[in-house]
Design an enzyme around this catalytic site. Sequence first.
Site, PDB file in Angstrom:
ATOM      1  N   SER A 149       0.778  -1.123  -0.144  1.00 32.39           N
ATOM      2  CA  SER A 149       0.075  -0.070   0.117  1.00 32.39           C
ATOM      3  C   SER A 149       0.841   1.140  -0.016  1.00 32.39           C
ATOM      4  O   SER A 149       1.751   1.334  -0.927  1.00 32.39           O
ATOM      5  CB  SER A 149      -0.977  -0.140   1.130  1.00 32.39           C
ATOM      6  OG  SER A 149      -1.928   0.902   1.366  1.00 32.39           O
ATOM      7  N   ARG A 219     -11.852   6.237  10.140  1.00 31.82           N
ATOM      8  CA  ARG A 219     -11.655   4.826  10.155  1.00 31.82           C
ATOM      9  C   ARG A 219     -12.828   3.986   9.544  1.00 31.82           C
ATOM     10  O   ARG A 219     -12.317   2.826   9.066  1.00 31.82           O
ATOM     11  CB  ARG A 219     -11.305   4.394  11.529  1.00 31.82           C
ATOM     12  CG  ARG A 219     -10.862   2.727  11.929  1.00 31.82           C
ATOM     13  CD  ARG A 219      -9.551   2.804  11.204  1.00 31.82           C
ATOM     14  NE  ARG A 219      -8.973   1.511  11.485  1.00 31.82           N
ATOM     15  CZ  ARG A 219      -7.883   1.232  10.804  1.00 31.82           C
ATOM     16  NH1 ARG A 219      -7.173   1.730   9.758  1.00 31.82           N
ATOM     17  NH2 ARG A 219      -7.319   0.002  11.364  1.00 31.82           N
ATOM     18  N   ASP A 321      -8.824  -6.204  -4.755  1.00 28.96           N
ATOM     19  CA  ASP A 321      -8.460  -4.900  -3.961  1.00 28.96           C
ATOM     20  C   ASP A 321      -8.925  -3.718  -5.214  1.00 28.96           C
ATOM     21  O   ASP A 321      -8.410  -3.633  -5.960  1.00 28.96           O
ATOM     22  CB  ASP A 321      -6.873  -4.949  -4.091  1.00 28.96           C
ATOM     23  CG  ASP A 321      -6.538  -3.696  -3.339  1.00 28.96           C
ATOM     24  OD1 ASP A 321      -7.156  -2.733  -3.063  1.00 28.96           O
ATOM     25  OD2 ASP A 321      -5.103  -3.684  -3.203  1.00 28.96           O
ATOM     26  N   HIS A 354      -8.152  -5.015  -0.339  1.00 28.05           N
ATOM     27  CA  HIS A 354      -6.778  -4.399  -0.032  1.00 28.05           C
ATOM     28  C   HIS A 354      -6.160  -4.957   1.075  1.00 28.05           C
ATOM     29  O   HIS A 354      -4.886  -5.272   1.026  1.00 28.05           O
ATOM     30  CB  HIS A 354      -7.042  -2.897  -0.005  1.00 28.05           C
ATOM     31  CG  HIS A 354      -5.774  -2.106   0.299  1.00 28.05           C
ATOM     32  ND1 HIS A 354      -4.880  -2.168  -0.910  1.00 28.05           N
ATOM     33  CD2 HIS A 354      -5.180  -1.250   1.281  1.00 28.05           C
ATOM     34  CE1 HIS A 354      -3.750  -1.304  -0.339  1.00 28.05           C
ATOM     35  NE2 HIS A 354      -3.927  -1.054   0.805  1.00 28.05           N
ATOM     36  N   ASP A 355      -6.899  -5.261   2.022  1.00 25.25           N
ATOM     37  CA  ASP A 355      -6.242  -6.112   3.440  1.00 25.25           C
ATOM     38  C   ASP A 355      -5.565  -7.438   3.003  1.00 25.25           C
ATOM     39  O   ASP A 355      -4.579  -7.850   3.963  1.00 25.25           O
ATOM     40  CB  ASP A 355      -7.449  -6.489   4.313  1.00 25.25           C
ATOM     41  CG  ASP A 355      -7.672  -5.537   5.578  1.00 25.25           C
ATOM     42  OD1 ASP A 355      -6.656  -4.526   5.470  1.00 25.25           O
ATOM     43  OD2 ASP A 355      -8.423  -5.728   6.255  1.00 25.25           O
TER      44      ASP A 355
END
Lengths: 381, 381
Positions: A149, A219, A321, A354-355
Amino acid sequence: MSLIAQPQTMNFDAALPLQSGASICDYHLAYETYGTLNERRDNAVLICHALNASHHVAGVYSGQDRSEGWWDNMIGPGKPVDTNRFFVIGVNNLGSCFGSTGPMHQNPATGQPYGADFPVVTVEDWVNAQAHLLDRLGIDQLAAVMGGSLGGMQALSWAIQHPQRVRHAVVIASAPNLTAENIAFNEVARRAIVTDPDFHGGHFYRHDTLPRRGLRIARMIGHITYLSDDVMNEKFGRELRQAVTSHASGYKFSTQEIEFQIESYLRYQGDKFSEYFDANTYLLITRALDYFDPARQHGGNLSHALAHVAAKFLLISFSTDWRFSPARSREIVKALLDNQREVSYAEIDAPHGHDAFLLDDPRYLQLVAAYFDRICPGDRS
Amino acid sequence: MSLIAQPQTMNFDAALPLQSGASICDYHLAYETYGTLNERRDNAVLICHALNASHHVAGVYSGQDRSEGWWDNMIGPGKPVDTNRFFVIGVNNLGSCFGSTGPMHQNPATGQPYGADFPVVTVEDWVNAQAHLLDRLGIDQLAAVMGGSLGGMQALSWAIQHPQRVRHAVVIASAPNLTAENIAFNEVARRAIVTDPDFHGGHFYRHDTLPRRGLRIARMIGHITYLSDDVMNEKFGRELRQAVTSHASGYKFSTQEIEFQIESYLRYQGDKFSEYFDANTYLLITRALDYFDPARQHGGNLSHALAHVAAKFLLISFSTDWRFSPARSREIVKALLDNQREVSYAEIDAPHGHDAFLLDDPRYLQLVAAYFDRICPGDRS
């Protein structure tokens, strides 16, 4: 047996000139190292962190069982980045809230915490600060620089800014710049923080409060973009947190109570984050993401921006992602190939969005392991 | 010459029982009609609106040049839904802030504005209220019910709740329920509103203020999800609002100032919205979206939920709509086909994301026109 990690600090007296034209004086960087620097000093691997991580990359802290580093599945003895072979360095970036000089620290010019006056730092500035740390550690050239990232952006920037100091760049789930949509999500998060009355123009420390509302919203937005639609449906779907029995639907019929599991998850993530993350750091780091765009000074031509890169590259992206899609990694691959650089690229079919770059996908970890197996500490260029 | 629209109001004395078990008494619905109801009273088309629209579907208000209805490209004389042939009805939903009884109106039980005490209303409740309006207008059966997004959910629900009253259902850019990701975006928007100190637990009217900060954030999030990544890149990309000349990058290096055009656009949209949209309505309507799930009472089986549907269907989706993706429309198509219902389906290749259902795509408008051409007012079932 787990690696025992020990945080360290390096102080720098000389001012660091920043891309903005400002500079930062009398700063320090928090870092950790794992493994041993060999005699030739050529087995160092620098790990760059993303938005909310730190220098604590691997291992645990002594006496703290649940203090694993954020990439502990990747880095350690016998792990893909094997600390029996490599000397691994984790460093906390300037402006962060986990140890290196940041908005919560004292501004030498005023004697007060920097707050919103902390200078805007860029990916390029971080890389330069990291280079000074390597100078002090006596490391002339990295065996590899690696990150996911925003960390991948730093790895890419290392190869551009200091081509002779990087033998391999490992860029995971990253992009050559943010899209308008990425910037848009960052901007909403920033607006939520800045318009929280407890933000006090970034000087909330003086008011003994925190802009928790804004941080929670920031968040929650972030979390949505880290996950794929598929994995959210699989983990949460439309499951209710606690169905009521008085209606066939099981709904409570409330606009404010938690009804669905996904709401409960997001609120929990937001609450937790708002207690430990600094709001000014959030602004700085999202802005560094927005600004990163090595092609900008080359009329948008990424191939030109990478013309002087010398490192060999491994790029990895994940199929689901949507924050940093595989297409963005392929842009980097293409630009490297345009310059006849050596590049390996893998698009991993993973459901986690993405994680995924932080998770235990065996194909992913094996791929990184195989790449590092081929990095011989002796292949100094 | 433009159609001149005239808003009307219908009052209802009889209490409307709601899905939650509550009921709403002494309510009114704002509506508009265009065209003429024929003698057989079988040429009526009901238009259902989505999140932030109203009964003002077509035409302009007398003397107000720039007051076009939100679907004025779709509805009017000679338009796809031709008011020379059809009697078109636009109705504002209960709980909205554009004329029908909503949170800003007086709660007969307290003499104060409802605020957060306005009962939770569902898609099914809206359909039932719309049915009462049709009763009063002397319309037994609709030639068609039509809507996009949340409006499409109402059209689908009409076919389920009142199968004998709907000959055609036109469901555009819609879904049989929200995904976890959709709910997640709604929840973040709601949290932004509810945690705004100016929300005052939903009773901000008494405090002579509005939770503008929360509404702005909610709208910004919404806007991101209405557009496609592609169209955002095309319209805004990484363009700066106003480049500075003192840096090669043109950046201002600021975390709070507007730097990119996309930021400027989102802030503008948020500001505008926060001035006219009611915060309690936002909560109610997003919750109605979350709750809609006709398959729920059939063990998640949408085909069973649609077993008694009698209407013919037209479904349309847009290729870049990631909020209500084509796959979601296809779920409805499949469930209708499982029940041997007559269904037309088109997936339109459009770059505009979810917003496409409101835009002037000629293929889209021609498709709807062709479908309505085939709806003969005389084909009463």
